[in-house]
Design a protein around this motif. Structure first.
Motif, short mmCIF file in Angstrom:
data_model
loop_
_atom_site.label_atom_id
_atom_site.label_comp_id
_atom_site.label_asym_id
_atom_site.label_seq_id
_atom_site.Cartn_x
_atom_site.Cartn_y
_atom_site.Cartn_z
N PHE A 1 -7.19 0.65 -6.26
CA PHE A 1 -6.86 0.20 -4.91
C PHE A 1 -8.14 -0.19 -4.20
N MET B 1 -9.05 4.05 0.57
CA MET B 1 -8.01 5.05 0.83
C MET B 1 -8.41 6.00 1.94
N VAL C 1 3.56 3.11 -8.44
CA VAL C 1 2.43 2.40 -7.84
C VAL C 1 1.90 1.33 -8.78
N LEU D 1 -5.67 5.73 -10.02
CA LEU D 1 -5.06 4.54 -9.43
C LEU D 1 -6.14 3.56 -8.97
N SER E 1 0.84 -1.20 0.00
CA SER E 1 0.00 0.00 0.00
C SER E 1 0.87 1.26 0.00
N PRO E 2 0.77 2.08 -1.04
CA PRO E 2 1.64 3.26 -1.14
C PRO E 2 1.13 4.42 -0.31
N CYS E 3 2.05 5.23 0.16
CA CYS E 3 1.73 6.49 0.85
C CYS E 3 2.42 7.60 0.08
N ASP F 1 -2.48 -4.36 -7.62
CA ASP F 1 -3.38 -3.40 -6.98
C ASP F 1 -3.34 -3.57 -5.46
N CYS G 1 -4.45 2.91 -0.31
CA CYS G 1 -3.61 3.93 -0.93
C CYS G 1 -3.80 5.21 -0.12
#
Length: 477
Positions: free
Chosen positions: A403, A406, A375, A401, A231-233, A380, A384
Motif C-alpha cells: 500500500f 498507513m 485486500v 500487504l 483503501s481497506p480498513c 494496491d 491501509c
C-alpha cells in the motif's frame, strides 16, 4: 519574483495551444535567469504566499464551502492548516536541504572529492483535483517553489470557487513567469498535455493518471502521480472498538467521503462486527445529528454527476445486502447521508470502484489471512488501516500487504505529517511528496566528482598488466 499588486504585469491569455506553449517558454526563460533558484527568492515567495492566504483566509474558507459545503473548521484542519504547516517546514529547512552534500569517494578514484548538488528541474506543472482543491494544489506548489522551480498549475474546473481563488492568488502575488495559474477550459487539458514541461505532478484518478503519463512520455518528462484506489480498513477483534468507531466515522465523514485516503471499505472480524457498526452509527449521529441532510456541517457531493453515481452504488446491490444506516440523498442539496451497507459481496458495484462518497461497505472475516486475501484481490491501495492492540497483528499488516501509506489505530492522519512522504504504489500512484520528500521530488541531484590532476595513477590505462589486475582486485574487492 514576488511582487505587489500594483506591480503585477498583464496576465497571460490562454485561447490556444500556442498560448500555453509560449507561456511555458517564458517561464523556462525566467528559470534560466537563476532568480527562482536564489534561496532568498524562494523564502520570500513562500512567505508572500502565506501572507496572502492569511489576509484572505475568510474568502478562501468561503470558497471551499461554496464548492463542497465544508464547514470552516473542517476546511482549516484538512486544507488551509496543512498548507501553512508545509510552508513553515520548508522555510525552516530549505537552506539545509539545498546545500551541496559531500559524499565518500572510492579509493580507485584517489585523489578525488565527490559532491551532490541539489538542482531544480525547471518549470513544473501541477495538476490538482476538486476534492481538496486548495491543499492538493498548494502543497506540491510549496514543495516545488522550495526546491527552486517555476510552477504552472491548473486547478480543477469542478471546484470553481476555490480554483478562481487560487488563480487570483497567483496573479496578485507572483510574476506569471515564475508562478502562473492556468484556468480550465474545454480544450485546456489537451493543450497542457501537448506542451513540454520539466516535471509533472498530477493528483486524480488512475484512469486520467495513465493519460498524463502517456503524454509525459512523449517528452520523457518525469511524473509524480497521486491516485487512489480502494483503501481497506481492517478491524481486529482486539481493537478498542469505541475509539475505532469514532475515528472511522470521522475519516469516512470528512468531505462527505470525497477523500483519496478515506477508508473505502470496512473489513471487520465477524465476532465484533455488530458492535462496531452500532458504534459507528452512533458516532455519525453524534457528529452530524439525527438527520445529516439537515446538518450545516455535513458537506455535499461536488456535482450532480457524482451524487447520482454514489446513490447508484447504494441502490444497486445484491438482494441479501442491507442498509445499516443512512441510504438517503437530497438531489437539491447534493447531500447523501453517511451510509453503511452489510452483507456486501466483492461482486457488488460498490466494491467495483473507489467509492469517493459517504458509503461504507462492511465485510466480515474470520482470520487475518482471509482479510488479507480480500485486500489482495484489489490493486494496491493508496492507504491501509488496521485497528488492533496487538503489535504482532499491526506488523503483519505492514509486512504482508502492499500500500502507499498507513495509519495504525486511526485513519487518514498519516498524510498530515509533513516529515513523512505521502504517495501511492502501483495503481495508486508513483512518487511522493510533503516536506523533505517533496523537496526531493522536485529536485534533480547532480552527482559530481572532482578528480585532482596532481596525481594520475595509471592503473586504469592499457596495457592491462598482471600487476594492474592484482591492484584492481585489492582495491575493488
Amino acid at each position: 519574483m514576488t511582487l505587489s499588486s500594483s506591480q503585477a504585469p498583464a496576465q497571460p491569455v490562454y485561447s490556444s495551444l500556442d498560448d500555453v506553449q509560449q507561456q511555458a517558454a517564458r517561464m523556462r526563460e525566467f528559470f534560466g535567469t537563476g532568480q527562482s533558484r536564489d534561496l532568498k527568492h524562494r523564502k520570500q515567495a513562500l512567505t508572500d504566499m502565506k501572507q496572502w492566504l492569511k489576509a484572505h483566509e475568510k474568502e478562501v474558507l468561503q470558497a471551499l464551502h461554496q464548492d463542497l459545503g465544508k464547514a470552516a473548521y473542517e476546511s482549516y484542519i484538512t486544507e488551509l492548516g496543512l498548507v501553512y504547516e508545509e510552508i513553515d517546514l520548508c522555510l525552516r529547512h530549505m537552506r539545509g536541504w539545498a546545500e551541496p552534500k559531500r559524499v565518500p569517494t572510492p579509493m580507485t578514484m584517489f585523489p578525488s572529492t565527490s559532491t551532490v548538488y541539489p538542482y531544480p528541474y525547471g518549470v513544473v506543472l501541477v495538476l490538482s483535483p476538486w476534492n481538496y482543491p486548495l491543499q492538493l494544489a498548494l502543497v506540491p506548489m510549496v514543495d516545488a517553489i522550495a526546491a527552486g522551480n517555476c510552477v504552472a498549475f491548473k486547478p480543477a474546473r469542478e471546484s470553481a470557487a476555490t480554483s478562481a481563488m487560487l488563480i487570483r492568488m497567483a496573479q496578485e502575488v507572483f510574476d506569471p513567469q515564475f508562478v502562473c495559474g492556468i484556468p480550465g477550459s474545454d480544450h485546456m487539458n489537451d493543450w497542457i498535455l501537448a506542451t513540454q514541461w520539466d516535471y509533472i505532478m498530477f493528483t486524480g484518478s488512475p484512469r486520467i493518471g495513465k493519460v498524463v503519463m502517456a503524454a509525459a512520455a512523449q517528452f520523457l518528462t518525469p511524473v509524480t502521480l497521486e491516485l487512489g484506489g480502494k483503501s481497506p480498513c481492517i478491524v481486529n477483534d482486539d481493537a478498542n472498538l469505541k475509539v475505532a468507531a469514532d475515528r472511522i466515522a470521522w475519516g469516512k465523514g470528512i468531505n462527505s467521503g470525497q477523500t483519496c485516503v478515506a477508508p473505502d471499505y470496512l473489513l471487520v472480524q465477524e465476532n465484533v462486527a455488530q458492535k462496531l457498526t452500532e458504534l459507528i452509527k452512533e458516532a455519525w449521529t453524534r457528529y452530524y445529528g439525527e438527520d445529516a441532510l439537515d446538518s450545516p456541517i455535513w458537506p455535499h457531493m461536488i456535482s450532480d454527476k457524482h451524487f447520482k453515481r454514489v446513490m447508484g452504488l447504494i441502490t444497486n446491490r445484491n438482494a441479501d445486502s442491507k442498509i445499516l444506516c443512512g441510504g438517503e440523498g437530497d438531489e437539491t442539496t447534493l447531500k447523501i447521508e453517511p451510509t453503511m451497507l452489510s452483507n456486501i459481496t466483492l461482486k457488488d458495484p460498490v466494491m467495483g470502484e473507489e467509492i469517493f462518497g459517504p458509503v461504507l461497505p462492511v465485510i466480515t472475516f474470520k482470520t487475518l489471512d482471509e482479510a488479507f486475501g480480500i485486500v489482495r484481490s484489489f490493486p494496491d491501495p493508496l492507504a491501509c488501516y488496521i485497528f488492533s492492540e496487538s503489535k504482532r497483528v499491526q506488523q503483519r499488516v505492514i509486512d504482508e500487504l502492499q500500500f502507499g501509506g498507513m495509519s495504525i489505530n486511526d485513519v487518514c492522519v498519516h498524510l498530515s505529517n509533513p516529515n513523512m512522504g505521502f504517495g501511492g504504489v502501483g495503481n495508486s500512484g508513483m512518487g511522493a511528496y510533503h516536506g523533505k520528500v517533496g523537496f526531493d521530488t522536485f529536485t534533480h541531484y547532480k552527482s559530481t566528482m572532482n578528480h585532482s590532476t596532481k596525481m594520475d595513477i595509471d592503473v586504469r590505462y592499457p596495457p592491462f598488466t598482471a600487476e594492474k589486475k592484482n591492484l584492481a582486485r585489492k582495491l575493488m574487492g
